[in-house]
Design a protein around this motif. Structure first.
Motif, PDB file in Angstrom:
ATOM      1  N   ASP A 125       0.842  -1.190   0.000  1.00 38.44           N
ATOM      2  CA  ASP A 125       0.000   0.000   0.000  1.00 38.44           C
ATOM      3  C   ASP A 125       0.878   1.241   0.000  1.00 38.44           C
ATOM      4  OD1 ASP A 125      -2.376   1.401   0.014  1.00 38.44           O
ATOM      5  OD2 ASP A 125      -2.590   1.367   2.187  1.00 38.44           O
ATOM      6  N   ASP A 165       1.500  11.626   2.983  1.00 37.45           N
ATOM      7  CA  ASP A 165       1.207  12.441   4.153  1.00 37.45           C
ATOM      8  C   ASP A 165       1.844  13.806   3.939  1.00 37.45           C
ATOM      9  OD1 ASP A 165       0.494  13.176   6.761  1.00 37.45           O
ATOM     10  OD2 ASP A 165       2.392  12.446   7.571  1.00 37.45           O
ATOM     11  N   LYS A 194       0.868   5.487   0.825  1.00 32.74           N
ATOM     12  CA  LYS A 194       0.183   6.611   1.454  1.00 32.74           C
ATOM     13  C   LYS A 194       1.029   7.861   1.257  1.00 32.74           C
ATOM     14  CE  LYS A 194      -1.684   3.768   5.130  1.00 32.74           C
ATOM     15  NZ  LYS A 194      -1.596   3.432   6.549  1.00 32.74           N
ATOM     16  N   ARG A 244       4.938   9.265  -5.658  1.00 31.56           N
ATOM     17  CA  ARG A 244       4.054   8.168  -5.230  1.00 31.56           C
ATOM     18  C   ARG A 244       3.491   7.431  -6.439  1.00 31.56           C
ATOM     19  NH1 ARG A 244      -1.452   7.764  -4.583  1.00 31.56           N
ATOM     20  NH2 ARG A 244      -1.570   9.959  -5.087  1.00 31.56           N
TER      21      ARG A 244
END
Length: 140
Positions: free
Chosen positions: A77, A81, A79, A118
Motif C-alpha cells: 500500500d 502524508d 500513502k 508516489r
C-alpha cells in the motif's frame, strides 16, 4: 532477464530540522547546541533514497552507514502524508506498507513532488509484479 535501471534519486529536505536549527540557534554562543545542529544536519545530508525498476534503497548513517533494500513487489500500500508545516515548503512524506518482515513500513521523509513520486512508485511496483509474475493475496 531485464537489467535494473535507476528511476529516481533523492534526499530528505533539511526543512525537517528547521525547528531544531532555530531553537539551537538561540543558544549559538554555547558549544553544545552547535554540535547538535551539525549532527542533525549530517543525519539528513547522509540519508539517500534510490528507486530502481527492481527495488527501493535507503542509505543512512553518519559514522556507521546502513543500506536497506526493499524489493518493489513487496509493497502492499502507498500513502502520502503532507503535514501543514511540510506543505508550506511543497514537501510531503510517502509511507509504504510492505510485506517485508524486517521493514513493514518505509517512510520517505520530506520529499518534493510527493504525488508524482508516489505515482511513479505505484507504476514501478505494478511493472515489477508483472515481470516477476507475483500476486498479492489478502487473507483475513
Amino acid at each position: 532477464m531485464q537489467e535494473e535501471k535507476d528511476i529516481w534519486f533523492g534526499t530528505p529536505s533539511q526543512v525537517v530540522n528547521l525547528g531544531t536549527f532555530i531553537i539551537m540557534g538561540i543558544f549559538f554562543w554555547l558549544i553544545f547546541p552547535l554540535f547538535i545542529i551539525l549532527w542533525r544536519w549530517a543525519q539528513i545530508k547522509n540519508t539517500k533514497y534510490e528507486l530502481t525498476t527492481e527495488r527501493l534503497r535507503t542509505r543512512h548513517g553518519v559514522l556507521n552507514k546502513k543500506t536497506d533494500e526493499l524489493e518493489l513487489y513487496r509493497v502492499r500500500d502507498y500513502k502520502m502524508d503532507q503535514p501543514f508545516f511540510l506543505r508550506l515548503f511543497s514537501l510531503g512524506n510517502i509511507i509504504l506498507e510492505t510485506s517485508d518482515r524486517s521493514h513493514p513500513q518505509i517512510v520517505l521523509k520530506a520529499i518534493p513532488n510527493t504525488e508524482q513520486l508516489r505515482e511513479t512508485i505505484r507504476k514501478q511496483v505494478e511493472a515489477c509484479r508483472t515481470r516477476k509474475r507475483v500476486r498479492e493475496i489478502d487473507v483475513e
